[in-house]
Scaffold this motif. Structure first.
Motif, PDB file in Angstrom:
ATOM      1  N   ARG A  85       0.846  -1.204   0.000  1.00 35.34           N
ATOM      2  CA  ARG A  85       0.000   0.000   0.000  1.00 35.34           C
ATOM      3  C   ARG A  85       0.867   1.234   0.000  1.00 35.34           C
ATOM      4  O   ARG A  85       1.683   1.412   0.900  1.00 35.34           O
ATOM      5  N   TRP A  86       0.691   2.044  -1.026  1.00 33.90           N
ATOM      6  CA  TRP A  86       1.452   3.289  -1.131  1.00 33.90           C
ATOM      7  C   TRP A  86       0.514   4.481  -1.043  1.00 33.90           C
ATOM      8  O   TRP A  86      -0.642   4.411  -1.459  1.00 33.90           O
ATOM      9  N   ARG A  87       1.056   5.584  -0.559  1.00 34.50           N
ATOM     10  CA  ARG A  87       0.368   6.861  -0.699  1.00 34.50           C
ATOM     11  C   ARG A  87       1.135   7.690  -1.723  1.00 34.50           C
ATOM     12  O   ARG A  87       2.362   7.583  -1.826  1.00 34.50           O
ATOM     13  N   MET A  88       0.410   8.503  -2.447  1.00 33.56           N
ATOM     14  CA  MET A  88       1.011   9.351  -3.478  1.00 33.56           C
ATOM     15  C   MET A  88       0.528  10.778  -3.239  1.00 33.56           C
ATOM     16  O   MET A  88      -0.681  11.006  -3.104  1.00 33.56           O
ATOM     17  N   ALA A  89       1.463  11.708  -3.174  1.00 33.79           N
ATOM     18  CA  ALA A  89       1.115  13.113  -2.942  1.00 33.79           C
ATOM     19  C   ALA A  89       0.949  13.811  -4.283  1.00 33.79           C
ATOM     20  O   ALA A  89       1.856  13.790  -5.119  1.00 33.79           O
ATOM     21  N   ALA A  90      -0.224  14.404  -4.505  1.00 32.45           N
ATOM     22  CA  ALA A  90      -0.489  15.074  -5.779  1.00 32.45           C
ATOM     23  C   ALA A  90       0.084  16.487  -5.794  1.00 32.45           C
ATOM     24  O   ALA A  90       0.176  17.149  -4.751  1.00 32.45           O
ATOM     25  N   VAL A 147       8.900  12.761  -1.149  1.00 34.06           N
ATOM     26  CA  VAL A 147       9.203  11.469  -1.776  1.00 34.06           C
ATOM     27  C   VAL A 147      10.696  11.170  -1.622  1.00 34.06           C
ATOM     28  O   VAL A 147      11.103  10.040  -1.363  1.00 34.06           O
ATOM     29  N   SER A 148      11.491  12.197  -1.786  1.00 32.69           N
ATOM     30  CA  SER A 148      12.938  12.065  -1.628  1.00 32.69           C
ATOM     31  C   SER A 148      13.285  11.540  -0.234  1.00 32.69           C
ATOM     32  O   SER A 148      14.111  10.637  -0.076  1.00 32.69           O
ATOM     33  N   ALA A 149      12.616  12.069   0.781  1.00 31.82           N
ATOM     34  CA  ALA A 149      12.877  11.669   2.169  1.00 31.82           C
ATOM     35  C   ALA A 149      12.197  10.352   2.530  1.00 31.82           C
ATOM     36  O   ALA A 149      12.482   9.774   3.575  1.00 31.82           O
ATOM     37  N   GLU A 197       5.574   7.431  -0.285  1.00 30.52           N
ATOM     38  CA  GLU A 197       6.229   6.534  -1.237  1.00 30.52           C
ATOM     39  C   GLU A 197       6.289   7.108  -2.647  1.00 30.52           C
ATOM     40  O   GLU A 197       7.211   6.819  -3.406  1.00 30.52           O
ATOM     41  N   ALA A 198       5.258   7.894  -3.029  1.00 31.86           N
ATOM     42  CA  ALA A 198       5.193   8.374  -4.409  1.00 31.86           C
ATOM     43  C   ALA A 198       4.617   9.771  -4.491  1.00 31.86           C
ATOM     44  O   ALA A 198       3.945  10.240  -3.561  1.00 31.86           O
ATOM     45  N   ALA A 211       5.303  10.773 -12.546  1.00 35.34           N
ATOM     46  CA  ALA A 211       5.079  10.095 -11.273  1.00 35.34           C
ATOM     47  C   ALA A 211       6.458   9.704 -10.750  1.00 35.34           C
ATOM     48  O   ALA A 211       7.254   9.120 -11.481  1.00 35.34           O
ATOM     49  N   VAL A 212       6.730  10.055  -9.506  1.00 35.43           N
ATOM     50  CA  VAL A 212       8.009   9.666  -8.914  1.00 35.43           C
ATOM     51  C   VAL A 212       7.764   8.744  -7.726  1.00 35.43           C
ATOM     52  O   VAL A 212       6.763   8.862  -7.025  1.00 35.43           O
TER      53      VAL A 212
END
Lengths: 362, 362
Positions: B32-37, B85-87, B91-92, B247-248
């Motif tokens: 399970r990932w979270r992705m920040a828009a 995401v870098s830190a 996750e994405a 997407a990163v």
């Protein structure tokens, strides 16, 4: 604690990820399909991108759903691919509507119309304006489910032994050109010929034909036609700005697939659709430079010819529409979208393209 | 028996397909990932297409790999997505290099350069000419793995209270514009301002600013700026013909994914990349017509301004190159490809587009 902090706390990297080791899906169904190719292996871009699509499907399903691409003639000859998938003799095929245009003229909405949409317009029409549903209805008439899987972009107008300066230079010209484009040029005085790509060199050298269209620089170069002709013409207006290729699956075989295998097939086709065009766009620039440095001269069809070809195309599309209500419905859907799209395309994308091209190195 | 007949016999429909019923992959790892828009929900096209990408990933993995997209501010503010995401805090993320240009100017090769590649050229460069590897090296410097996941195409030049007829009309003009484009226009006399999209109406109405660029017709329309400005300018040359979104994924999180989940992420991004552009291309034509029917006047920047902007862009890119060897290497790769690509683009695609546009209804 703020909502943001709660979310961050809950989601520190890896906290929600639970991995099991290695073991993947022993219980997934194994499905093996064969796919009959339309284009030969020698056209490594259009053959290769569909082959990559098959590999991607396998990768997405951890090797459980495999599709083996077979070159034309291996399972069936290229002109029988649609029939074979329709009959279920093979599960899948690589097709371009232009090859099967005689079976149903509406198949050209899949492959491209003369002076039709460019690639962006075609994709917008297919994916977001209901175009794909229309195309899929046409293929459903052949017991097939279709998804776009490749695009050539704008092709070249082909190889000519003599310069074409006016409409009268087309009169009686024997030219290798097929499909609906062949029917349009025949009204301009051209005598269309069907000759396999591999025989074009000899036919042009001996003067059996006066001209031949094939694909674009990267594929054309392989045929060596610069040695037997003087002029390389642009553009190949007969398939418009978007010469599309699709992957079709027999409807019964398609319906039997698990949903995630269907998803794998569809999404791999998106990738293949983008990649095939990107490969051509990356290879054609060098190829056209090599071709022109061999001495053949680049020419564009004169406006007089383009004007008559454009008008003839529109009349012929209206003639088909007047006899075929299904064709008419799709054509109006396509034309309405294209007119509206073109108004917008002039505003930003085409304007900036034109300006930027005027400033870049030759 | 011929090879063809043997193959046909072996492969009659379904003969090689062995299905097990229903049971799918109980042993696949749950991730399970979270992705920040980066873009708000109100920009339903760019937010929505990334949301669709996440849904496709879940579908491809039978719900085992889920990515939840969070609107800006929910996990982190938009300008902190790359850092988060870098830190590994999330996750994405959804990013556009233009927002983080201050961290490393080479990020603009991801998002687009002024007078840069159009979408086809950008995709050919990324996917088939080594461009993506170069871009991924830049993101690797931020502990991120990047894949392209969307494109706006050419954006608009924005909303102006007064007509711009010459370079001197730009002098002292307070305009909402950020990133590298803002630096270029500041050399043309413009005073760049950073104002959130939601505040533009009030700022233009009160004359706090004289002009504002945002996106294109479909997104711009939502801000209602036609009520407080007289002129809508084209084109948005500062991000060129291809305003890209990526997407990163955090590199550690990426490396921990099973190969087929990585494949699902990558291939879903291909689809999203095509779809986002197709959605804009299908929605912008109606939006520009509605905007113009409200009385605002469409204008194109005069050639004098474009010429100076083009020359200024080239000098500034060379200035950055002279100080930054990494930037220089990517820029030369990009520029060489673009020049070669443009030579070919003039031959067929742009020529046919120009002719066909000249014949279609307004």
């Amino acid at each position: 604690m703020t909502r943001r902090r709660q979310l961050l706390k809950a989601g520190a990297l890896g906290a929600t990820a639970s991995f099991t080791t290695g073991a993947y899906a022993q219980t997934q169904p194994s499905v093996r399909w064969r796919m009959a190719a339309l284009y030969p292996r020698s056209l490594d871009t259009c053959y290769g991108s569909t082959e990559q699509m098959c590999k991607r499907v396998a990768e997405l399903t951890n090797g459980k759903f495999t599709i083996t691409l077979h070159p034309p003639g291996d399972l069936v000859p290229p002109l029988q691919v649609l029939d074979a998938v329709s009959a279920g003799t093979v599960e899948a095929g690589q097709v371009s509507g232009s090859f099967y245009f005689g079976k149903n003229p509406a198949l050209m909405f899949e492959s491209g119309l003369p002076f039709g949409m460019n690639v962006r317009q075609q994709n917008a029409w297919l994916y977001e304006a209901g175009g794909l549903k229309e195309v899929q209805k046409v293929f459903a008439g052949f017991n097939c489910h279709s998804v776009p899987c490749g695009n050539f972009g704008t092709q070249m107008g082909g190889w000519f032994r003599k310069e074409i300066n006016s409409l009268k230079d087309l009169s009686g010209l024997k030219m290798r050109i097929g499909g609906f484009g062949g029917q349009v040029v025949s009204r301009l005085g051209v005598v269309p010929q069907m000759i396999p790509g591999g025989d074009l060199y000899a036919a042009l050298e001996k003067g059996v034909i006066d001209a031949a269209e094939f694909v674009g620089p990267y594929d054309d170069e392989k045929l060596g036609l610069a040695k037997v002709t003087q002029y390389y013409y642009s553009p190949g207006w007969w398939e418009g700005g978007s010469a599309q290729v699709s992957a079709v699956a027999n409807q019964k075989a398609w319906a039997a697939l698990p949903k995630d295998y269907q998803a794998a097939f569809e999404v791999a086709a998106f990738e293949s659709n983008m990649r095939m065009l990107a490969i051509y766009d990356s290879k054609n620039p060098d190829a056209i430079q090599r071709i022109l440095s061999s001495g053949v001269k680049l020419r564009w069809f004169p406006k007089e010819i383009l004007d008559v070809a454009y008008d003839t195309t529109i009349s012929m599309l209206e003639e088909i529409s007047s006899k075929d209500a299904d064709f008419k419905a799709i054509y109006q859907h396509y034309r309405n979208f294209l007119n509206k799209q073109s108004s917008w395309y002039r505003v930003a994308d085409h304007f900036l393209d034109s300006y930027s091209l005027s400033r870049r190195g030759r």
